[in-house]
Design an enzyme around this catalytic site. Structure first.
Site, PDB file in Angstrom:
ATOM      1  CG  LEU A 182      26.553  48.022 118.644  1.00 53.84           C
ATOM      2  CD1 LEU A 182      25.174  47.397 118.488  1.00 53.84           C
ATOM      3  CD2 LEU A 182      26.507  49.166 119.664  1.00 53.84           C
ATOM      4  CG  ASP A 228      20.047  33.499 108.834  1.00 53.91           C
ATOM      5  OD1 ASP A 228      19.898  32.331 109.230  1.00 53.91           O
ATOM      6  OD2 ASP A 228      21.064  33.866 108.210  1.00 53.91           O
TER       7      ASP A 228
END
Length: 299
Positions: A104, A204
């Site tokens: 992407l 995270d």
């Protein structure tokens, strides 16, 4: 990895994607501390590959990342790169693991994109609910093992599997700033009356682990588990706060609880301690200061 390995990975991509792929070009890209990354392509397709050398078949890490990406994808609230395939291969008596993902291209973001990102994260947190806190397996937060022992008590989980586990890692490196049992007991008492919904978390979540593809938010490099949604939000405020529109979007869908401010610093401590474990240096002093301050506040 040599040419034969890339041929093998090309065959795996072909098999799992249903489209013939023959790697014609491989471009190394900057990656994490634990692995190498490359973008591979042929005439019409591109894939993002992470790979690393293994010392044994038991110390795989990228399978945990694949597991987390699939969990987030299944929640269908916010986009992640699609996992194409994962595997372990041997070349010249050396083991490697690889993870192939959809490529992407990330682009610049506008304020409305951050608003969407906040809304989608709130949807993820609100619409997912685990049976208890934790995850079926341990995974990784950077290079550190993230302990995910399941429990039905948030206070127990955060005190022991988050702060306690990090303090143990630091103690093994020779850094002991408190009595670990006393410290985790104090944290347990601080959180004991607080039982948030066990939401699916990225785990995270900082600016380096999210981006935008054609103005669509994309999350990557997860360290998933079921826990308090506030821990995800707290981390976004730790290493340089995200744009205000992100928090506006989040609160528009699921406003943060009043008590969030009193818990934020504690939740951020987990990541400060992990940085001290991984990088040492000034993080050690910051972590030590935070532990001393926490002990004084919780006495």
């Amino acid at each position: 990895m040599h040419t034969t390995m890339w041929q093998f990975i090309s065959e795996q991509i072909s098999e799992h994607s249903g489209h013939l792929f023959v790697c014609q070009n491989r471009q190394p890209v900057a990656g994490g501390d634990t692995h190498q990354c490359a973008v591979i392509r042929d005439d019409s397709q591109r894939y993002f590959v992470k790979y690393r050398t293994l010392t044994s078949v038991d110390n795989t890490e990228l399978d945990a990342e694949a597991d987390g990406l699939k969990a987030l994808a299944n929640a269908a609230c916010i986009r992640t790169p699609k996992v194409i395939c994962y595997g372990v291969l041997e070349e010249e008596h050396q083991l490697h693991e690889y993870l192939v993902m959809q490529y992407l291209k990330l682009s610049q973001s506008a304020s409305e994109d951050w608003l969407t990102c906040g809304k989608q994260l709130a949807h993820l947190h609100r619409t997912t609910s685990g049976p208890e806190y934790g995850w079926p397996r341990d995974n990784y937060i950077g290079r550190s093992v993230q302990v995910n022992t399941a429990t039905d008590s948030w206070a127990t989980f955060f005190a022991e599997s988050r702060i306690g586990a990090m303090l143990e890692l630091l103690a093994r490196q020779g850094h002991v700033w408190c009595n670990i049992d006393v410290c985790t007991t104090q944290i347990y008492h601080f959180l004991q009356d607080y039982q948030p919904q066990p939401s699916l978390l990225h785990g995270d979540l900082w600016s380096g682990n999210l981006g935008f593809h054609h103005h669509q938010p994309v999350l990557f490099d997860p360290a998933v588990y079921f826990g308090d949604r506030e821990t995800d939000v707290a981390m976004t405020e730790l290493f340089g706060r995200l744009p205000d529109a992100f928090y506006e979007g989040y609160n528009a869908i699921w406003p943060l609880d009043e008590g969030y401010r009193s818990r934020r610093k504690l939740y951020q401590l987990y990541h400060i301690l992990n940085h001290a474990v991984l990088f040492g240096g000034h993080y050690l002093q910051a972590a030590q200061d935070d532990i001393v301050q926490l002990n004084q506040q919780l006495l």
